[in-house]
Design a protein around this motif. Structure first.
Motif, PDB file in Angstrom:
ATOM      1  N   ASN A 122      35.429  13.387  13.249  1.00  0.00           N
ATOM      2  CA  ASN A 122      34.055  13.033  13.590  1.00  0.00           C
ATOM      3  C   ASN A 122      33.590  11.816  12.782  1.00  0.00           C
ATOM      4  OD1 ASN A 122      30.923  13.419  13.117  1.00  0.00           O
ATOM      5  ND2 ASN A 122      31.456  14.483  15.013  1.00  0.00           N
ATOM      6  N   PRO A 123      32.864  10.881  13.406  1.00  0.00           N
ATOM      7  CA  PRO A 123      32.416   9.672  12.687  1.00  0.00           C
ATOM      8  C   PRO A 123      31.614   9.983  11.427  1.00  0.00           C
ATOM      9  CG  PRO A 123      32.054   9.428  15.049  1.00  0.00           C
ATOM     10  CD  PRO A 123      32.492  10.849  14.828  1.00  0.00           C
ATOM     11  N   ASN A 124      30.804  11.052  11.431  1.00  0.00           N
ATOM     12  CA  ASN A 124      30.033  11.390  10.232  1.00  0.00           C
ATOM     13  C   ASN A 124      30.948  11.635   9.037  1.00  0.00           C
ATOM     14  OD1 ASN A 124      27.595  11.225  11.571  1.00  0.00           O
ATOM     15  ND2 ASN A 124      27.539  13.402  12.085  1.00  0.00           N
ATOM     16  N   ILE A 125      32.048  12.342   9.278  1.00  0.00           N
ATOM     17  CA  ILE A 125      32.983  12.651   8.201  1.00  0.00           C
ATOM     18  C   ILE A 125      33.715  11.394   7.744  1.00  0.00           C
ATOM     19  CG2 ILE A 125      35.125  13.884   7.665  1.00  0.00           C
ATOM     20  CD1 ILE A 125      32.695  15.654   7.606  1.00  0.00           C
ATOM     21  N   ILE A 126      34.217  10.618   8.693  1.00  0.00           N
ATOM     22  CA  ILE A 126      35.044   9.468   8.325  1.00  0.00           C
ATOM     23  C   ILE A 126      34.226   8.387   7.625  1.00  0.00           C
ATOM     24  CG2 ILE A 126      34.909   7.964  10.384  1.00  0.00           C
ATOM     25  CD1 ILE A 126      38.152   9.131   8.675  1.00  0.00           C
ATOM     26  N   ASP A 131      32.535   5.639   2.616  1.00  0.00           N
ATOM     27  CA  ASP A 131      31.485   5.317   1.654  1.00  0.00           C
ATOM     28  C   ASP A 131      31.853   5.804   0.262  1.00  0.00           C
ATOM     29  OD1 ASP A 131      28.657   4.418   1.104  1.00  0.00           O
ATOM     30  OD2 ASP A 131      28.488   6.534   0.534  1.00  0.00           O
ATOM     31  N   ARG A 132      32.453   6.996   0.198  1.00  0.00           N
ATOM     32  CA  ARG A 132      32.851   7.541  -1.102  1.00  0.00           C
ATOM     33  C   ARG A 132      34.003   6.747  -1.704  1.00  0.00           C
ATOM     34  NH1 ARG A 132      30.829  10.071  -5.390  1.00  0.00           N
ATOM     35  NH2 ARG A 132      32.476  11.133  -6.566  1.00  0.00           N
ATOM     36  N   LEU A 133      34.983   6.365  -0.889  1.00  0.00           N
ATOM     37  CA  LEU A 133      36.127   5.590  -1.393  1.00  0.00           C
ATOM     38  C   LEU A 133      35.713   4.211  -1.873  1.00  0.00           C
ATOM     39  CD1 LEU A 133      38.913   6.471   1.218  1.00  0.00           C
ATOM     40  CD2 LEU A 133      38.803   7.185  -1.166  1.00  0.00           C
ATOM     41  N   PHE A 134      34.643   3.665  -1.284  1.00  0.00           N
ATOM     42  CA  PHE A 134      34.173   2.334  -1.686  1.00  0.00           C
ATOM     43  C   PHE A 134      33.161   2.397  -2.822  1.00  0.00           C
ATOM     44  CE2 PHE A 134      35.104  -0.003   2.573  1.00  0.00           C
ATOM     45  CZ  PHE A 134      36.465   0.177   2.332  1.00  0.00           C
ATOM     46  N   GLY A 135      33.021   3.570  -3.450  1.00  0.00           N
ATOM     47  CA  GLY A 135      32.169   3.679  -4.624  1.00  0.00           C
ATOM     48  C   GLY A 135      30.786   4.212  -4.358  1.00  0.00           C
ATOM     49  N   GLY A 136      30.480   4.590  -3.124  1.00  0.00           N
ATOM     50  CA  GLY A 136      29.167   5.115  -2.791  1.00  0.00           C
ATOM     51  C   GLY A 136      29.055   6.597  -3.060  1.00  0.00           C
ATOM     52  N   PRO A 137      27.889   7.179  -2.755  1.00  0.00           N
ATOM     53  CA  PRO A 137      27.689   8.619  -2.998  1.00  0.00           C
ATOM     54  C   PRO A 137      28.304   9.514  -1.935  1.00  0.00           C
ATOM     55  CG  PRO A 137      25.696   7.657  -2.100  1.00  0.00           C
ATOM     56  CD  PRO A 137      26.655   6.518  -2.303  1.00  0.00           C
ATOM     57  N   GLY A 138      28.845   8.931  -0.851  1.00  0.00           N
ATOM     58  CA  GLY A 138      29.449   9.732   0.214  1.00  0.00           C
ATOM     59  C   GLY A 138      28.490  10.060   1.324  1.00  0.00           C
ATOM     60  N   LEU A 139      27.597   9.111   1.652  1.00  0.00           N
ATOM     61  CA  LEU A 139      26.630   9.311   2.728  1.00  0.00           C
ATOM     62  C   LEU A 139      27.106   8.612   3.989  1.00  0.00           C
ATOM     63  CD1 LEU A 139      23.318   8.710   0.739  1.00  0.00           C
ATOM     64  CD2 LEU A 139      24.408  10.891   1.278  1.00  0.00           C
ATOM     65  N   SER A 140      26.813   9.194   5.139  1.00  0.00           N
ATOM     66  CA  SER A 140      27.166   8.577   6.422  1.00  0.00           C
ATOM     67  C   SER A 140      25.927   7.925   7.023  1.00  0.00           C
ATOM     68  CB  SER A 140      27.729   9.625   7.388  1.00  0.00           C
ATOM     69  OG  SER A 140      26.792  10.666   7.580  1.00  0.00           O
ATOM     70  N   PRO A 141      26.070   6.807   7.769  1.00  0.00           N
ATOM     71  CA  PRO A 141      24.912   6.145   8.383  1.00  0.00           C
ATOM     72  C   PRO A 141      24.269   7.022   9.453  1.00  0.00           C
ATOM     73  CG  PRO A 141      26.959   5.184   9.174  1.00  0.00           C
ATOM     74  CD  PRO A 141      27.330   6.120   8.074  1.00  0.00           C
ATOM     75  N   ALA A 142      23.009   6.716   9.752  1.00  0.00           N
ATOM     76  CA  ALA A 142      22.289   7.515  10.744  1.00  0.00           C
ATOM     77  C   ALA A 142      22.896   7.366  12.131  1.00  0.00           C
ATOM     78  CB  ALA A 142      20.815   7.105  10.758  1.00  0.00           C
ATOM     79  N   LYS A 143      23.444   6.194  12.434  1.00  0.00           N
ATOM     80  CA  LYS A 143      24.026   5.942  13.746  1.00  0.00           C
ATOM     81  C   LYS A 143      25.517   5.643  13.603  1.00  0.00           C
ATOM     82  CE  LYS A 143      23.440   3.109  17.913  1.00  0.00           C
ATOM     83  NZ  LYS A 143      22.689   1.996  18.535  1.00  0.00           N
ATOM     84  N   PRO A 144      26.381   6.361  14.322  1.00  0.00           N
ATOM     85  CA  PRO A 144      27.827   6.089  14.231  1.00  0.00           C
ATOM     86  C   PRO A 144      28.157   4.682  14.708  1.00  0.00           C
ATOM     87  CG  PRO A 144      27.408   8.209  15.288  1.00  0.00           C
ATOM     88  CD  PRO A 144      26.087   7.511  15.196  1.00  0.00           C
ATOM     89  N   ALA A 206      34.508  20.539   8.591  1.00  0.00           N
ATOM     90  CA  ALA A 206      34.687  19.775   7.356  1.00  0.00           C
ATOM     91  C   ALA A 206      33.324  19.403   6.775  1.00  0.00           C
ATOM     92  CB  ALA A 206      35.502  18.512   7.620  1.00  0.00           C
ATOM     93  N   LYS A 207      33.252  19.422   5.463  1.00  0.00           N
ATOM     94  CA  LYS A 207      32.039  19.014   4.761  1.00  0.00           C
ATOM     95  C   LYS A 207      32.433  18.196   3.544  1.00  0.00           C
ATOM     96  CE  LYS A 207      27.764  20.718   2.656  1.00  0.00           C
ATOM     97  NZ  LYS A 207      26.948  21.913   2.293  1.00  0.00           N
ATOM     98  N   ILE A 208      31.963  16.940   3.515  1.00  0.00           N
ATOM     99  CA  ILE A 208      32.220  16.046   2.392  1.00  0.00           C
ATOM    100  C   ILE A 208      30.867  15.659   1.806  1.00  0.00           C
ATOM    101  CG2 ILE A 208      33.164  13.832   1.655  1.00  0.00           C
ATOM    102  CD1 ILE A 208      35.183  14.017   3.880  1.00  0.00           C
ATOM    103  N   GLY A 209      30.556  16.185   0.636  1.00  0.00           N
ATOM    104  CA  GLY A 209      29.237  15.935   0.067  1.00  0.00           C
ATOM    105  C   GLY A 209      28.157  16.519   0.957  1.00  0.00           C
ATOM    106  N   GLN A 210      27.257  15.641   1.438  1.00  0.00           N
ATOM    107  CA  GLN A 210      26.180  16.072   2.326  1.00  0.00           C
ATOM    108  C   GLN A 210      26.524  15.891   3.802  1.00  0.00           C
ATOM    109  OE1 GLN A 210      23.509  17.606   1.049  1.00  0.00           O
ATOM    110  NE2 GLN A 210      24.494  17.347  -0.951  1.00  0.00           N
ATOM    111  N   ALA A 211      27.665  15.292   4.106  1.00  0.00           N
ATOM    112  CA  ALA A 211      28.053  15.020   5.503  1.00  0.00           C
ATOM    113  C   ALA A 211      28.877  16.171   6.058  1.00  0.00           C
ATOM    114  CB  ALA A 211      28.838  13.715   5.591  1.00  0.00           C
ATOM    115  N   GLU A 212      28.582  16.556   7.297  1.00  0.00           N
ATOM    116  CA  GLU A 212      29.313  17.626   7.964  1.00  0.00           C
ATOM    117  C   GLU A 212      29.784  17.153   9.334  1.00  0.00           C
ATOM    118  OE1 GLU A 212      27.777  21.588   7.970  1.00  0.00           O
ATOM    119  OE2 GLU A 212      26.400  21.148   6.324  1.00  0.00           O
TER     120      GLU A 212
END
Length: 334
Positions: A122-126, A131-144, A206-212
């Motif tokens: 799912n785009p939210n997970i990927i 975002d996490r691999l690039f140093g971010g907090p692991g958030l997904s954008p609002a729009k895929p 799958a759940k990564i941080g706040q993204a599901e």
């Protein structure tokens, strides 16, 4: 009610109550039992997988979920949960229609099995993973959105690692060599089998941080047909027991154990001092141990005392001679 159905205690009580009050008569029950039972069967969606095979596929991918969960947790350094949600059989067309657009659709092989399978994330997970691999907090954008070229390179590495986990999970039943062929974003451009062909769909939550989101594994029936006889819990258990008790496996384990390094310590004695005395120690000070010169010394293997010994020399090297074997604490005594 089919003959194979099992009634719960509450259902039995309700039935007995209905018989005693006259709501339902015994004759009506006998008439219902004599009626011909009809099971609806859709020839456009034939059941290709038995319940036992579905159960085995479920168990295989439970192992896969644990492996990918461990990898992502260590790689992303964040909380990750991956669990098998369901295993279903459906047509390939139904699977494709269920995918979002854009998505991350990985087409891979499972050699020596023929054909292709799909790993869809799912785009939210990927995007949260990126975002996490690039140093971010692991958030997904609002729009895929579709992946950039750089992001696709990173995702390929993660997917290749996931395929390695799949190979590890499947080896209990059949040795496969998964290999990534291509990554697509539009489900309509992904046609690995005809639309009406049956596939087995493994859905993982799958759940990564706040993204599901969901991770889907789609494997065509035609790919699994040559090994359908192995996709049973009976074969799995028999295979596992054979591997655990085979002489070859025992020999491998013994060789690995013999090469294992463990610390061996000869303890000359012990002494208790205060912290102040420790701080005041200087070169030339003497500490009196609690052992005598003629006492046997303790040989500590790992963390346990296993032998008693006498100190001495062998040639020009310091050595000890074993005088007693301490069996207390061995597996046979526990």
């Amino acid at each position: 009610m089919a003959g194979s159905d099992v009634l719960s205690q509450s259902e039995i009580d309700d039935l007995l109550s209905a018989l005693s009050t006259g709501v339902v008569s015994a004759e009506e029950i006998k008439t219902e039992q004599r009626q011909r039972k009809i099971k609806i069967y859709d020839f456009k969606r034939p059941d290709k997988f038995s319940k036992d095979q579905i159960r085995t596929i479920y168990m295989l991918h439970e192992n896969f979920a644990r492996l990918i969960n461990t990898y992502l947790s260590a790689h992303l350094r964040t909380i990750v949960h991956v669990d098998v949600a369901s295993v279903d059989q459906l047509t390939y067309e139904e699977f494709i229609r269920s995918l979002p657009n854009p998505s991350v659709i990985s087409i891979f092989q499972m050699r020596p099995l023929k054909g292709n399978a799909i790993l869809e994330i799912n785009p939210n997970i990927i995007l949260a993973l990126i975002d996490r691999l690039f140093g971010g907090p692991g958030l997904s954008p609002a729009k895929p959105r579709p992946l950039t070229d750089i992001e696709e390179v990173i995702v390929r590495r993660v997917i290749n690692k996931a395929l390695e986990s799949m190979q590890e999970a499947w080896k209990q039943v059949f040795v496969i060599e998964p290999r990534l062929d291509a990554i697509e974003t539009n489900p309509q451009f992904t046609q690995i089998v005809p639309p009406n062909d049956m596939v087995v769909l493994v859905t993982l939550q799958a759940k990564i941080g706040q993204a599901e989101g969901f991770i889907s594994i789609c494997i065509p029936y035609l790919m699994l047909e040559p090994i359908m006889s192995k996709l049973t819990t009976t074969f799995w258990v028999a295979s596992s027991m054979a591997k655990q008790s085979s002489p070859e496996m025992m020999s491998v384990l013994q060789r690995k154990l013999e090469k294992t390094r463990i610390p061996a310590i000869v303890e000359l004695g012990q002494v208790s001092i205060t912290v102040q005395e420790l701080l005041n120690l200087a070169v030339g000070d003497v500490l009196q141990l609690n052992s005598r010169t003629n006492d046997d010394l303790s040989v500590i293997i790992g963390t346990r005392e296993k032998f008693k010994c006498k100190p001495g020399v062998s040639g020009n090297r310091t050595a000890v001679q074993i005088t007693q074997i301490i069996s207390q604490g061995d597996d046979n005594d526990e």
